[in-house]
Design a protein around this motif. Sequence first.
Motif, mmCIF file in Angstrom:
data_model
loop_
_atom_site.group_PDB
_atom_site.id
_atom_site.type_symbol
_atom_site.label_atom_id
_atom_site.label_comp_id
_atom_site.label_asym_id
_atom_site.label_seq_id
_atom_site.Cartn_x
_atom_site.Cartn_y
_atom_site.Cartn_z
ATOM 1 N N MET A 92 -5.701 -9.960 -4.480
ATOM 2 C CA MET A 92 -5.298 -8.552 -4.512
ATOM 3 C C MET A 92 -4.834 -8.094 -3.130
ATOM 4 O O MET A 92 -3.816 -7.411 -3.016
ATOM 5 N N VAL A 93 -5.563 -8.464 -2.089
ATOM 6 C CA VAL A 93 -5.161 -8.097 -0.725
ATOM 7 C C VAL A 93 -3.790 -8.707 -0.407
ATOM 8 O O VAL A 93 -2.907 -8.036 0.123
ATOM 9 N N MET A 94 -3.605 -9.977 -0.761
ATOM 10 C CA MET A 94 -2.329 -10.650 -0.501
ATOM 11 C C MET A 94 -1.188 -9.992 -1.293
ATOM 12 O O MET A 94 -0.091 -9.804 -0.773
ATOM 13 N N LYS A 95 -1.458 -9.626 -2.543
ATOM 14 C CA LYS A 95 -0.450 -8.986 -3.388
ATOM 15 C C LYS A 95 -0.072 -7.620 -2.827
ATOM 16 O O LYS A 95 1.114 -7.274 -2.746
ATOM 17 N N LEU A 96 -1.066 -6.836 -2.435
ATOM 18 C CA LEU A 96 -0.786 -5.523 -1.854
ATOM 19 C C LEU A 96 0.089 -5.653 -0.611
ATOM 20 O O LEU A 96 1.044 -4.896 -0.429
ATOM 21 N N ALA A 97 -0.228 -6.614 0.241
ATOM 22 C CA ALA A 97 0.566 -6.816 1.450
ATOM 23 C C ALA A 97 2.004 -7.178 1.088
ATOM 24 O O ALA A 97 2.958 -6.627 1.655
ATOM 25 N N ALA A 98 2.192 -8.081 0.136
ATOM 26 C CA ALA A 98 3.530 -8.517 -0.255
ATOM 27 C C ALA A 98 4.332 -7.369 -0.870
ATOM 28 O O ALA A 98 5.494 -7.141 -0.522
ATOM 29 N N LEU A 100 3.870 -4.176 -0.517
ATOM 30 C CA LEU A 100 4.099 -3.091 0.441
ATOM 31 C C LEU A 100 4.902 -3.536 1.660
ATOM 32 O O LEU A 100 5.183 -2.732 2.544
ATOM 33 N N GLY A 101 5.266 -4.810 1.707
ATOM 34 C CA GLY A 101 6.173 -5.290 2.741
ATOM 35 C C GLY A 101 5.570 -5.501 4.113
ATOM 36 O O GLY A 101 6.232 -5.291 5.121
ATOM 37 N N ILE A 102 4.317 -5.937 4.155
ATOM 38 C CA ILE A 102 3.720 -6.253 5.457
ATOM 39 C C ILE A 102 3.201 -7.679 5.443
ATOM 40 O O ILE A 102 2.994 -8.269 4.383
ATOM 41 N N GLU A 103 3.000 -8.214 6.638
ATOM 42 C CA GLU A 103 2.402 -9.543 6.779
ATOM 43 C C GLU A 103 1.023 -9.385 7.400
ATOM 44 O O GLU A 103 0.851 -8.630 8.345
ATOM 45 N N ILE A 104 0.074 -10.106 6.853
ATOM 46 C CA ILE A 104 -1.266 -10.110 7.421
ATOM 47 C C ILE A 104 -1.358 -11.308 8.344
ATOM 48 O O ILE A 104 -1.217 -12.449 7.896
ATOM 49 N N VAL A 122 -4.166 -3.408 9.816
ATOM 50 C CA VAL A 122 -2.878 -3.961 9.381
ATOM 51 C C VAL A 122 -2.259 -3.070 8.301
ATOM 52 O O VAL A 122 -1.065 -2.792 8.322
ATOM 53 N N PHE A 123 -3.076 -2.594 7.373
ATOM 54 C CA PHE A 123 -2.575 -1.795 6.251
ATOM 55 C C PHE A 123 -2.251 -0.350 6.632
ATOM 56 O O PHE A 123 -1.676 0.380 5.828
ATOM 57 N N GLN A 124 -2.579 0.079 7.850
ATOM 58 C CA GLN A 124 -2.217 1.434 8.271
ATOM 59 C C GLN A 124 -0.700 1.645 8.183
ATOM 60 O O GLN A 124 -0.231 2.741 7.908
ATOM 61 N N THR A 130 5.305 3.511 -1.319
ATOM 62 C CA THR A 130 5.025 3.579 -2.748
ATOM 63 C C THR A 130 5.085 2.198 -3.378
ATOM 64 O O THR A 130 5.691 1.270 -2.829
ATOM 65 N N MET A 131 4.442 2.095 -4.542
ATOM 66 C CA MET A 131 4.451 0.865 -5.336
ATOM 67 C C MET A 131 4.106 1.241 -6.774
ATOM 68 O O MET A 131 3.677 2.365 -7.047
ATOM 69 N N ILE A 132 4.292 0.310 -7.668
ATOM 70 C CA ILE A 132 3.896 0.502 -9.057
ATOM 71 C C ILE A 132 2.507 -0.106 -9.230
ATOM 72 O O ILE A 132 2.292 -1.277 -8.901
ATOM 73 N N MET A 133 1.575 0.696 -9.720
ATOM 74 C CA MET A 133 0.233 0.218 -10.009
ATOM 75 C C MET A 133 0.109 0.078 -11.528
ATOM 76 O O MET A 133 0.318 1.038 -12.262
ATOM 77 N N LYS A 134 -0.214 -1.121 -11.966
ATOM 78 C CA LYS A 134 -0.444 -1.380 -13.388
ATOM 79 C C LYS A 134 -1.954 -1.422 -13.583
ATOM 80 O O LYS A 134 -2.624 -2.333 -13.109
ATOM 81 N N LEU A 135 -2.462 -0.401 -14.268
ATOM 82 C CA LEU A 135 -3.895 -0.232 -14.428
ATOM 83 C C LEU A 135 -4.299 -0.495 -15.877
ATOM 84 O O LEU A 135 -3.687 0.044 -16.801
#
Length: 171
Positions: A92-98, A100-104, A122-124, A130-135
Amino acid sequence: MSLRDAMNNVAKDFDAKNDSVNKFEGLPSGDYTVAVSKVEDSTAPWGAEQLSFVLEVVDGEHAGSKEFLRIGLDEVTSKGTPNPMLDTNIRMVMKLAAVLGIEIPDEAWDDDSMVYENLAKVFQATIGKTMIMKLKVRPNKKKPEYPYRNYDFEEAEQPDSPEVDDDNMPF
């Protein structure tokens, strides 16, 4: 609507002697365009450290509603057994980074005692993105008041940022 009307509306479905005050239901299952409004290293009520995201729905029927996403990366549970959610939470952390366009950086993962703080820093850079959240919400038989909340994320078109130069400044 007056305050009395609001009270009467609540009283229809609330037994003050027996019902819990906390009736937060959260967002129902669905796809939502959300913006990251806060990311921090936080502590759960039971003492575990977590990477916490506040995601705000930006359009549709639930615009303005917030989803509180908490990700634990401890290798063992409070009972000392291996954390069955560790792999899922790392993905999930890796997916969020990808999305949202950041590298950890690899170094963020090196110190177990600092991983939450490192990831929060890093996530600051994602705040406001924005992103699409599928809940998907599904019942929890053991604790019905805490349904399971499963997430997936996809990229979303980012809102345009207004361009302002010195000539357009009001002061």
